[in-house]
Design a protein around this motif. Structure first.
Motif, PDB file in Angstrom:
ATOM      1  N   ASP A  13      20.191 -18.833  33.531  1.00 23.73           N
ATOM      2  CA  ASP A  13      19.859 -17.437  33.827  1.00 23.73           C
ATOM      3  C   ASP A  13      20.847 -16.787  34.787  1.00 23.73           C
ATOM      4  O   ASP A  13      21.180 -15.612  34.631  1.00 23.73           O
ATOM      5  CB  ASP A  13      18.440 -17.324  34.391  1.00 23.73           C
ATOM      6  N   VAL A  14      21.318 -17.528  35.784  1.00 27.73           N
ATOM      7  CA  VAL A  14      22.276 -16.974  36.752  1.00 27.73           C
ATOM      8  C   VAL A  14      23.586 -16.621  36.057  1.00 27.73           C
ATOM      9  O   VAL A  14      24.153 -15.544  36.284  1.00 27.73           O
ATOM     10  CB  VAL A  14      22.509 -17.955  37.923  1.00 27.73           C
ATOM     11  N   ASP A  15      24.053 -17.495  35.180  1.00 29.27           N
ATOM     12  CA  ASP A  15      25.293 -17.231  34.447  1.00 29.27           C
ATOM     13  C   ASP A  15      25.115 -16.055  33.489  1.00 29.27           C
ATOM     14  O   ASP A  15      26.022 -15.235  33.327  1.00 29.27           O
ATOM     15  CB  ASP A  15      25.756 -18.473  33.684  1.00 29.27           C
ATOM     16  N   ILE A  16      23.955 -15.957  32.861  1.00 28.20           N
ATOM     17  CA  ILE A  16      23.675 -14.836  31.957  1.00 28.20           C
ATOM     18  C   ILE A  16      23.716 -13.519  32.723  1.00 28.20           C
ATOM     19  O   ILE A  16      24.369 -12.568  32.295  1.00 28.20           O
ATOM     20  CB  ILE A  16      22.313 -15.011  31.243  1.00 28.20           C
ATOM     21  N   ASP A 118      31.834 -21.103  42.600  1.00 27.71           N
ATOM     22  CA  ASP A 118      32.191 -19.891  43.348  1.00 27.71           C
ATOM     23  C   ASP A 118      32.099 -18.720  42.369  1.00 27.71           C
ATOM     24  O   ASP A 118      32.870 -18.628  41.411  1.00 27.71           O
ATOM     25  CB  ASP A 118      33.602 -20.027  43.910  1.00 27.71           C
ATOM     26  N   ILE A 119      31.156 -17.801  42.629  1.00 32.83           N
ATOM     27  CA  ILE A 119      30.879 -16.714  41.684  1.00 32.83           C
ATOM     28  C   ILE A 119      32.101 -15.827  41.456  1.00 32.83           C
ATOM     29  O   ILE A 119      32.317 -15.334  40.342  1.00 32.83           O
ATOM     30  CB  ILE A 119      29.638 -15.887  42.110  1.00 32.83           C
ATOM     31  N   ASP A 120      32.918 -15.622  42.470  1.00 28.15           N
ATOM     32  CA  ASP A 120      34.115 -14.791  42.304  1.00 28.15           C
ATOM     33  C   ASP A 120      35.111 -15.437  41.350  1.00 28.15           C
ATOM     34  O   ASP A 120      35.696 -14.762  40.502  1.00 28.15           O
ATOM     35  CB  ASP A 120      34.782 -14.513  43.656  1.00 28.15           C
ATOM     36  N   ILE A 121      35.288 -16.737  41.481  1.00 26.50           N
ATOM     37  CA  ILE A 121      36.201 -17.454  40.579  1.00 26.50           C
ATOM     38  C   ILE A 121      35.616 -17.481  39.166  1.00 26.50           C
ATOM     39  O   ILE A 121      36.321 -17.251  38.182  1.00 26.50           O
ATOM     40  CB  ILE A 121      36.493 -18.878  41.099  1.00 26.50           C
ATOM     41  N   PHE A 122      34.311 -17.721  39.061  1.00 32.18           N
ATOM     42  CA  PHE A 122      33.638 -17.709  37.758  1.00 32.18           C
ATOM     43  C   PHE A 122      33.837 -16.352  37.081  1.00 32.18           C
ATOM     44  O   PHE A 122      34.226 -16.277  35.909  1.00 32.18           O
ATOM     45  CB  PHE A 122      32.145 -18.006  37.937  1.00 32.18           C
ATOM     46  N   ASP A 123      33.594 -15.270  37.838  1.00 32.01           N
ATOM     47  CA  ASP A 123      33.759 -13.919  37.291  1.00 32.01           C
ATOM     48  C   ASP A 123      35.186 -13.669  36.822  1.00 32.01           C
ATOM     49  O   ASP A 123      35.407 -13.100  35.752  1.00 32.01           O
ATOM     50  CB  ASP A 123      33.356 -12.865  38.323  1.00 32.01           C
ATOM     51  N   LYS A 124      36.157 -14.097  37.600  1.00 34.58           N
ATOM     52  CA  LYS A 124      37.568 -13.903  37.222  1.00 34.58           C
ATOM     53  C   LYS A 124      37.902 -14.652  35.940  1.00 34.58           C
ATOM     54  O   LYS A 124      38.634 -14.139  35.086  1.00 34.58           O
ATOM     55  CB  LYS A 124      38.489 -14.340  38.355  1.00 34.58           C
TER      56      LYS A 124
END
Length: 150
Positions: A13-16, A118-124
């Motif tokens: 859910d967090v990744d979605i 790390d959400i910022d790295i994941f987003d990038k």
């Protein structure tokens, strides 16, 4: 500007939520369809994409570890079917196991992306993946476009 369809097959859910937010704020128009388990994903692929030709994603983001039916089974199915094998499939996973990475490429994944805590790295990573597949790469048109446009 044309809307591009992206199919996200993901159970976290967090990744979605993160990917939905990225797509919503992305500079191009993207319609994100989310399926959160392998059984429903395989049913959707068989019935909406392969048989009824009602949907043609420009990109599939596929989690490797899914409930019901695992990502490698879905990947194998997608890449073994002549009508749909050209749809780019990017496997996204927290797994760094060489076995999972090797198996994904063996079954013809177009890329394997390791999710980052790390959400910022994941987003990038997700934005770079979307940018590459939707803005840089020229993809073939479906070989049965008449059904998709009706």
């Amino acid at each position: 500007m044309n809307t591009r369809d992206v199919l996200l097959i993901e159970d976290n859910d967090v990744d979605i939520i993160s990917i939905k937010s990225l797509v919503k704020n992305y500079k191009h128009n993207i319609k994100l369809t989310v399926i959160n388990d392998g059984a429903n994903a395989l049913n959707f692929i068989v019935n909406k994409i392969e048989r009824k030709l009602q949907y043609w994603p420009s990109l599939i983001l596929l989690d490797y570890n899914l409930p019901m039916k695992n990502g490698d089974l879905i990947l194998r199915y997608l890449k073994e079917k002549p009508r749909i094998k050209n749809i780019p499939v990017v496997v996204i996973s927290y797994s760094k196991l060489d076995e999972h990475i090797s198996k994904s490429y063996k079954f013809h994944a177009n890329s394997y992306i390791i999710k980052d805590m790390d959400i910022d790295i994941f987003d990038k990573k997700i934005i770079a993946t979307i940018e590459y597949w939707l803005a840089v790469v020229e993809l073939p048109k479906p070989n049965y476009p008449n059904r998709l446009n009706s």
